[in-house]
Design a protein around this motif. Sequence first.
Motif, PDB file in Angstrom:
ATOM      1  N   ASP A  83      85.705  41.294  78.070  1.00  0.00           N
ATOM      2  CA  ASP A  83      86.639  40.540  78.919  1.00  0.00           C
ATOM      3  C   ASP A  83      86.156  39.115  79.111  1.00  0.00           C
ATOM      4  N   LEU A  84      87.063  38.178  78.947  1.00  0.00           N
ATOM      5  CA  LEU A  84      86.747  36.795  79.339  1.00  0.00           C
ATOM      6  C   LEU A  84      88.053  36.031  79.578  1.00  0.00           C
ATOM      7  N   ASP A  85      88.302  35.795  80.859  1.00  0.00           N
ATOM      8  CA  ASP A  85      89.393  34.879  81.211  1.00  0.00           C
ATOM      9  C   ASP A  85      88.749  33.493  81.243  1.00  0.00           C
ATOM     10  N   VAL A  86      89.232  32.604  80.405  1.00  0.00           N
ATOM     11  CA  VAL A  86      88.535  31.315  80.261  1.00  0.00           C
ATOM     12  C   VAL A  86      88.722  30.401  81.475  1.00  0.00           C
ATOM     13  N   THR A  87      89.485  30.872  82.455  1.00  0.00           N
ATOM     14  CA  THR A  87      89.643  30.066  83.675  1.00  0.00           C
ATOM     15  C   THR A  87      88.667  30.516  84.779  1.00  0.00           C
ATOM     16  N   ARG A 112      77.698  33.894  82.460  1.00  0.00           N
ATOM     17  CA  ARG A 112      77.179  35.272  82.505  1.00  0.00           C
ATOM     18  C   ARG A 112      77.709  36.095  81.330  1.00  0.00           C
ATOM     19  N   VAL A 113      79.027  35.915  81.044  1.00  0.00           N
ATOM     20  CA  VAL A 113      79.620  36.648  79.912  1.00  0.00           C
ATOM     21  C   VAL A 113      78.933  36.221  78.618  1.00  0.00           C
ATOM     22  N   VAL A 114      78.694  34.934  78.482  1.00  0.00           N
ATOM     23  CA  VAL A 114      78.051  34.412  77.265  1.00  0.00           C
ATOM     24  C   VAL A 114      76.629  34.967  77.144  1.00  0.00           C
ATOM     25  N   GLU A 115      75.888  35.001  78.270  1.00  0.00           N
ATOM     26  CA  GLU A 115      74.511  35.520  78.213  1.00  0.00           C
ATOM     27  C   GLU A 115      74.500  36.980  77.766  1.00  0.00           C
ATOM     28  N   SER A 116      75.442  37.769  78.304  1.00  0.00           N
ATOM     29  CA  SER A 116      75.515  39.181  77.873  1.00  0.00           C
ATOM     30  C   SER A 116      75.867  39.264  76.398  1.00  0.00           C
ATOM     31  N   ALA A 117      76.752  38.380  75.952  1.00  0.00           N
ATOM     32  CA  ALA A 117      77.160  38.389  74.542  1.00  0.00           C
ATOM     33  C   ALA A 117      75.971  38.068  73.636  1.00  0.00           C
ATOM     34  N   ILE A 118      75.138  37.139  74.062  1.00  0.00           N
ATOM     35  CA  ILE A 118      73.971  36.750  73.250  1.00  0.00           C
ATOM     36  C   ILE A 118      73.021  37.932  73.108  1.00  0.00           C
ATOM     37  N   GLU A 119      72.940  38.754  74.191  1.00  0.00           N
ATOM     38  CA  GLU A 119      72.031  39.901  74.145  1.00  0.00           C
ATOM     39  C   GLU A 119      72.452  40.942  73.109  1.00  0.00           C
ATOM     40  N   VAL A 133      78.556  31.146  65.704  1.00  0.00           N
ATOM     41  CA  VAL A 133      79.837  30.432  65.623  1.00  0.00           C
ATOM     42  C   VAL A 133      80.648  30.699  66.890  1.00  0.00           C
ATOM     43  N   LEU A 134      80.983  29.639  67.590  1.00  0.00           N
ATOM     44  CA  LEU A 134      81.883  29.762  68.745  1.00  0.00           C
ATOM     45  C   LEU A 134      83.261  29.265  68.322  1.00  0.00           C
ATOM     46  N   VAL A 135      84.295  30.069  68.577  1.00  0.00           N
ATOM     47  CA  VAL A 135      85.666  29.605  68.309  1.00  0.00           C
ATOM     48  C   VAL A 135      86.436  29.597  69.621  1.00  0.00           C
ATOM     49  N   ASN A 136      86.768  28.415  70.096  1.00  0.00           N
ATOM     50  CA  ASN A 136      87.568  28.270  71.315  1.00  0.00           C
ATOM     51  C   ASN A 136      89.040  28.322  70.937  1.00  0.00           C
ATOM     52  N   ASN A 137      89.560  29.549  70.928  1.00  0.00           N
ATOM     53  CA  ASN A 137      90.925  29.773  70.449  1.00  0.00           C
ATOM     54  C   ASN A 137      91.933  29.993  71.581  1.00  0.00           C
ATOM     55  N   ALA A 138      91.469  30.525  72.722  1.00  0.00           N
ATOM     56  CA  ALA A 138      92.398  30.904  73.799  1.00  0.00           C
ATOM     57  C   ALA A 138      93.204  29.700  74.270  1.00  0.00           C
ATOM     58  N   ALA A 139      94.482  29.890  74.409  1.00  0.00           N
ATOM     59  CA  ALA A 139      95.350  28.817  74.919  1.00  0.00           C
ATOM     60  C   ALA A 139      96.703  29.408  75.266  1.00  0.00           C
ATOM     61  N   TYR A 140      97.485  28.582  75.897  1.00  0.00           N
ATOM     62  CA  TYR A 140      98.810  28.995  76.352  1.00  0.00           C
ATOM     63  C   TYR A 140      99.786  27.900  75.944  1.00  0.00           C
ATOM     64  N   ALA A 141     101.003  28.286  75.574  1.00  0.00           N
ATOM     65  CA  ALA A 141     101.984  27.273  75.156  1.00  0.00           C
ATOM     66  C   ALA A 141     103.230  27.357  76.028  1.00  0.00           C
ATOM     67  N   GLU A 142     103.716  26.199  76.403  1.00  0.00           N
ATOM     68  CA  GLU A 142     104.946  26.132  77.190  1.00  0.00           C
ATOM     69  C   GLU A 142     105.641  24.827  76.833  1.00  0.00           C
ATOM     70  N   VAL A 154      83.676  27.069  78.237  1.00  0.00           N
ATOM     71  CA  VAL A 154      83.054  27.990  77.268  1.00  0.00           C
ATOM     72  C   VAL A 154      82.059  27.215  76.393  1.00  0.00           C
ATOM     73  N   THR A 155      82.443  26.010  75.985  1.00  0.00           N
ATOM     74  CA  THR A 155      81.527  25.178  75.186  1.00  0.00           C
ATOM     75  C   THR A 155      80.257  24.896  75.984  1.00  0.00           C
ATOM     76  N   ASN A 156      80.443  24.543  77.240  1.00  0.00           N
ATOM     77  CA  ASN A 156      79.324  24.233  78.139  1.00  0.00           C
ATOM     78  C   ASN A 156      78.382  25.434  78.288  1.00  0.00           C
ATOM     79  N   ALA A 157      78.967  26.626  78.312  1.00  0.00           N
ATOM     80  CA  ALA A 157      78.154  27.842  78.483  1.00  0.00           C
ATOM     81  C   ALA A 157      77.376  28.192  77.212  1.00  0.00           C
ATOM     82  N   VAL A 158      77.951  27.906  76.048  1.00  0.00           N
ATOM     83  CA  VAL A 158      77.306  28.315  74.786  1.00  0.00           C
ATOM     84  C   VAL A 158      76.318  27.265  74.271  1.00  0.00           C
ATOM     85  N   LEU A 159      76.566  26.010  74.581  1.00  0.00           N
ATOM     86  CA  LEU A 159      75.757  24.924  74.006  1.00  0.00           C
ATOM     87  C   LEU A 159      74.239  25.036  74.252  1.00  0.00           C
TER      88      LEU A 159
END
Length: 298
Positions: free
Chosen positions: A66-70, A78-85, A92-101, A127-132
């Motif tokens: 689970d990761l709501d990017v907001t 915290r989600v990123v740290e668990s993911a690294i474990e 590779v980080l892909v920042n894909n989540a977005a919404y269109a209106e 997300v970039t800030n957390a992974v960098l």
Amino acid sequence: MPETANTKVWFITGTSSGLGLHLVKAVLARGDLVIATVRDKSKLENIEDRFPAEDSPEGQRLRVVDLDVTLGIELISRVVESAIEVWGRIDVLVNNAAYAEIGAFEELGSRAFRAMYDINVFGVIDVTNAVLPHMRERRSGTIVQVGSRLAWEAERPGRSIFASSKAAVHAFTESLASEVLPFNIHVLSFQPGGFRTEAILATPIHSVNPIRDYDDLRTRMVDRLTVATEKVLVGDPRKGMNVLVDVVRGEGKAQGNQLPRYLVLGPGAAEVVIEKCRVMQEAAQEWRWVTEDLWLDT
Ligand SMILES: NC(=O)c1ccc[n+]([C@@H]2O[C@H](COP(=O)([O-])OP(=O)(O)OC[C@H]3O[C@@H](n4cnc5c(N)ncnc54)[C@H](OP(=O)(O)O)[C@@H]3O)[C@@H](O)[C@H]2O)c1
């Protein structure tokens, strides 16, 4: 498939559908490892039909989290740290989540802009800030920021909200790329367009705050979206995401190539960017006489 020296660990946001989900499958098919994030697993219907089964060879190289990017930088970290474990790293980080209106600016209002920017812009930034820090420490990493072709063709009604959010991502990405290159972190500004995905088909026309003066415009926007769905959205997301993996891994169609700074991908997407550059070049040239002789007198 055992890990090899070339195996990469991907962290991809917004993988419940569309390009994100196709990307997860394309990455797994190359033998890589994936942390696929979704906004909320418990609200995702048929999750078991979307992703490979956990006990399948591909499923064993996949974790869906689970990761709501907001959520904000602390919780995202915290989600990123668990993911690294899970596999010890994120390559590779892909920042894909977005919404269109789509909507007329005045009917959308600033509140709708803030809500979209929270996902499309601050989601990417957080997300970039957390992974960098992790990538910087390892002196290694690739970041793919998903922008949009629409940032290059914002001059049509209704596009201010989405196109401007993606333009912000483009500019953020360009500067970031130059800051992190010394740490061997490579950043790709990925600018897709024309892929037929769930989001595009369901893109809502904003009508929460209807203003009569915009009635005609709203009708035209609905008509244009219907036409666009048939004529413009002709890209196959599966093929597109295979090419993205080629480009990131430097194999297949991109064999032997370094990661580019920009990747404009999708039917008609390159033409849109080329045309925009032509228009801007012409505008800069045509009005040059006004901009001359503006130096401080010395
Ligand atoms: N398709 C194209 O041709 C095209 C063109 C231009 C740009 N793009 C960009 O490509 C990316 C993928 O788009 P798509 O067409 O594949 O659309 P999509 O199918 O709607 O995918 C968007 C994903 O973002 C997720 N998401 C939205 N808000 C989120 C949040 N707050 N936290 C976490 N995840 C969230 C959605 O999850 P939920 O299911 O929970 O909503 C969904 O998984 C987007 O960045 C989009 O702007 C696509």
